[in-house]
Design a protein around this motif. Structure first.
Motif, PDB file in Angstrom:
ATOM      1  N   CYS A  98     -29.385 119.362  13.079  1.00  0.00           N
ATOM      2  CA  CYS A  98     -30.166 120.371  12.372  1.00  0.00           C
ATOM      3  C   CYS A  98     -30.771 119.687  11.159  1.00  0.00           C
ATOM      4  CB  CYS A  98     -29.250 121.543  11.976  1.00  0.00           C
ATOM      5  SG  CYS A  98     -30.042 122.825  11.004  1.00  0.00           S
ATOM      6  N   MET A  99     -32.080 119.476  11.176  1.00  0.00           N
ATOM      7  CA  MET A  99     -32.692 118.658  10.128  1.00  0.00           C
ATOM      8  C   MET A  99     -34.209 118.776  10.163  1.00  0.00           C
ATOM      9  SD  MET A  99     -32.451 114.806  11.805  1.00  0.00           S
ATOM     10  CE  MET A  99     -33.813 114.157  10.820  1.00  0.00           C
ATOM     11  N   GLY A 100     -34.829 118.463   9.058  1.00  0.00           N
ATOM     12  CA  GLY A 100     -36.262 118.244   8.978  1.00  0.00           C
ATOM     13  C   GLY A 100     -37.126 119.390   9.457  1.00  0.00           C
ATOM     14  N   THR A 101     -38.325 119.046   9.849  1.00  0.00           N
ATOM     15  CA  THR A 101     -39.271 119.988  10.420  1.00  0.00           C
ATOM     16  C   THR A 101     -39.836 119.373  11.697  1.00  0.00           C
ATOM     17  OG1 THR A 101     -41.023 119.079   9.016  1.00  0.00           O
ATOM     18  CG2 THR A 101     -39.901 121.071   8.236  1.00  0.00           C
ATOM     19  N   LEU A 102     -40.492 120.186  12.509  1.00  0.00           N
ATOM     20  CA  LEU A 102     -40.815 119.770  13.865  1.00  0.00           C
ATOM     21  C   LEU A 102     -41.642 118.484  13.912  1.00  0.00           C
ATOM     22  CD1 LEU A 102     -41.814 122.117  16.766  1.00  0.00           C
ATOM     23  CD2 LEU A 102     -42.827 119.876  16.531  1.00  0.00           C
ATOM     24  N   THR A 103     -42.787 118.457  13.256  1.00  0.00           N
ATOM     25  CA  THR A 103     -43.660 117.294  13.392  1.00  0.00           C
ATOM     26  C   THR A 103     -43.065 116.069  12.722  1.00  0.00           C
ATOM     27  OG1 THR A 103     -45.575 118.776  13.467  1.00  0.00           O
ATOM     28  CG2 THR A 103     -46.014 116.450  13.109  1.00  0.00           C
ATOM     29  N   ALA A 104     -42.357 116.251  11.604  1.00  0.00           N
ATOM     30  CA  ALA A 104     -41.676 115.112  10.981  1.00  0.00           C
ATOM     31  C   ALA A 104     -40.625 114.545  11.921  1.00  0.00           C
ATOM     32  CB  ALA A 104     -41.042 115.547   9.665  1.00  0.00           C
ATOM     33  N   ASN A 105     -39.865 115.429  12.574  1.00  0.00           N
ATOM     34  CA  ASN A 105     -38.863 114.974  13.536  1.00  0.00           C
ATOM     35  C   ASN A 105     -39.512 114.307  14.744  1.00  0.00           C
ATOM     36  OD1 ASN A 105     -36.775 115.926  11.944  1.00  0.00           O
ATOM     37  ND2 ASN A 105     -36.561 117.855  13.065  1.00  0.00           N
ATOM     38  N   LEU A 106     -40.665 114.833  15.159  1.00  0.00           N
ATOM     39  CA  LEU A 106     -41.376 114.232  16.279  1.00  0.00           C
ATOM     40  C   LEU A 106     -41.777 112.793  15.950  1.00  0.00           C
ATOM     41  CD1 LEU A 106     -42.715 114.434  19.057  1.00  0.00           C
ATOM     42  CD2 LEU A 106     -44.700 115.480  17.950  1.00  0.00           C
ATOM     43  N   HIS A 107     -42.307 112.589  14.757  1.00  0.00           N
ATOM     44  CA  HIS A 107     -42.664 111.234  14.352  1.00  0.00           C
ATOM     45  C   HIS A 107     -41.433 110.336  14.283  1.00  0.00           C
ATOM     46  CE1 HIS A 107     -46.969 111.140  13.598  1.00  0.00           C
ATOM     47  NE2 HIS A 107     -46.903 112.311  12.977  1.00  0.00           N
ATOM     48  N   LEU A 108     -40.341 110.859  13.721  1.00  0.00           N
ATOM     49  CA  LEU A 108     -39.123 110.054  13.617  1.00  0.00           C
ATOM     50  C   LEU A 108     -38.668 109.555  14.981  1.00  0.00           C
ATOM     51  CD1 LEU A 108     -36.938 112.033  11.035  1.00  0.00           C
ATOM     52  CD2 LEU A 108     -37.918 109.761  10.746  1.00  0.00           C
TER      53      LEU A 108
END
Length: 405
Positions: A98-108
């Motif tokens: 459970c962390m971050g936001t969708l697009t930031a997590n997608l980039h990660l």
């Protein structure tokens, strides 16, 4: 299974949304809310938890990290969300974070799983994916020196059709085969509501040597998922739609356990460090095993608390099994009512309609959709949609609007 009471959620009143064409008596009643695919309603539990966290901030300040009167130490707050998230996506506990936001997590995760070569560099997605995904794919290709026009393959429906055929998706994967680095589609397509055959697409991607990831923004909390058994490599999601966690709430990600021992490139942060020594502030990074080792910063308490409140309801009603059964009944009933309208036109005739009407562009097969039905306002290319949406709102119905029709 406990029955989900409507009293668990707070519905806007008709008067709150400007339903001006209703009587005074009707104006004080809850509106008809059909926009959970965009923003879920707030639950009373979420409202209470937010209030509690504000109170703890005022009374305990920094001590709330380690000494929380409600047993939710802020340093461990996502521990109250991760087990339920794991059950909703069909994962082991150490496969979710459970962390971050969708697009930031997608980039990660693309930084870890999209490792293009001169031979294998393409990203396969659906045409008209949510724009943020499209921007992410293009920028990822560009960051590796590839032109998105050639690196990103967008699979479009056939001429005159609105959703994708499974055979066409599988054919694209087979055709581009050893040039594909990542297959990355939406679990449920945001515009049409189509639920893709995730297990078969994942298998097809692996058969040609590609990584396979999923954007579950419109799938989590909507349809049953089994990411671990489907052998999905990675996935990301937001929580403000079907998970009812509030605007801009915390997101989440999944990394299959088969990758937990691999040395994957990652943009590390201190919240992904071993919690037993995190506050010793060591120089060298020692990641948590699994998905939670990809955390970067401490999670926003006020973005996490409402998610916990909503997830507790998912848990208490028995999870996705009972909810999916209920969803099938309700979505089917709505579909029948819509098709009984004198304004309904079948998909086959929709392109020839010149008079006002509508068709349904979501698959009719219940196994190929979730709880969303997308209506195309006719005639195609017309301008009636804003007028119809305003008419519905004046009568207490809130739906999602996507331009132009």
């Amino acid at each position: 299974m406990a029955t989900l009471p409507s009293q668990e959620f707070i519905f806007p009143k008709n008067s709150d949304i400007g339903a001006s064409e209703l009587s005074i008596e009707e104006a004080s009643k809850p509106c008809t809310y059909l926009c959970g695919n965009s923003l879920g309603l707030i639950s009373k539990r979420s409202q209470r938890l937010i209030s509690e966290e504000m109170d703890v901030w005022g009374k305990r300040a920094v001590e709330g990290h380690f000494d929380h009167p409600h047993g939710r130490n802020w340093k461990d707050i996502t521990d109250h969300a991760n087990p339920i998230l794991a059950s909703l996506v069909g994962a082991n506990l150490d496969e979710v974070a459970c962390m971050g936001t969708l697009t930031a997590n997608l980039h990660l995760l693309m930084n870890s799983f999209y490792k293009p070569t001169q031979q294998r560099f393409k990203i396969v997605c659906e045409a008209r994916a949510f724009p943020s995904d499209q921007y992410a794919f293009a920028s990822q290709a560009q960051s590796h020196g590839f032109d998105p026009r050639f690196a990103v393959i967008e699979i479009a429906p056939r001429s005159g059709e609105f959703f994708l055929r499974e055979t066409d998706i599988l054919q694209v994967i087979e055709t581009h085969g050893d040039q594909i680095a990542v297959v990355l589609l939406s679990g449920v397509q945001y515009y049409t509501g189509q639920w893709f055959p995730m297990q078969r697409i994942t298998e097809a991607g692996h058969n040609v040597g590609a990584m396979v990831g999923w954007d579950l923004a419109h799938a989590i909390g909507n349809v049953p998922l089994n990411l671990h058994d489907w052998n999905v490599d990675f996935a990301v999601w937001c929580s403000y739609k079907y998970l009812n966690a509030g605007p801009g709430a915390i997101g989440g990600l999944f990394i299959h356990e088969k990758w937990h021992e691999a040395v994957l490139p990652r943009h590390a942060g201190w919240w992904g460090h071993d919690p037993t020594t995190r506050f010793d502030m060591p120089h060298d990074f020692s990641p948590i095993r699994g998905a939670q080792g990809f955390q970067q910063s401490n999670p926003s308490v006020f973005a996490t608390a409402p998610l916990i409140g909503s997830l507790q309801i998912f848990r208490d009603v028995g999870g996705m099994g009972p909810l999916r059964a209920r969803s099938l009944i309700l979505t089917g009933a709505l579909e029948q009512s819509l098709k009984a309208s004198r304004f309904y036109v079948g998909l086959e005739q929709s392109s020839h309609r010149n008079d006002p009407g509508f068709t349904i562009i979501t698959p009719s097969d219940p196994e190929a959709r979730g709880a969303q039905l997308s209506l195309l306002i006719l005639p195609v290319g017309g301008t009636l949609m804003p007028t119809i949406a305003a008419y519905l709102k004046e009568r207490g119905v809130i739906g999602d609007e996507r331009k132009p029709n």
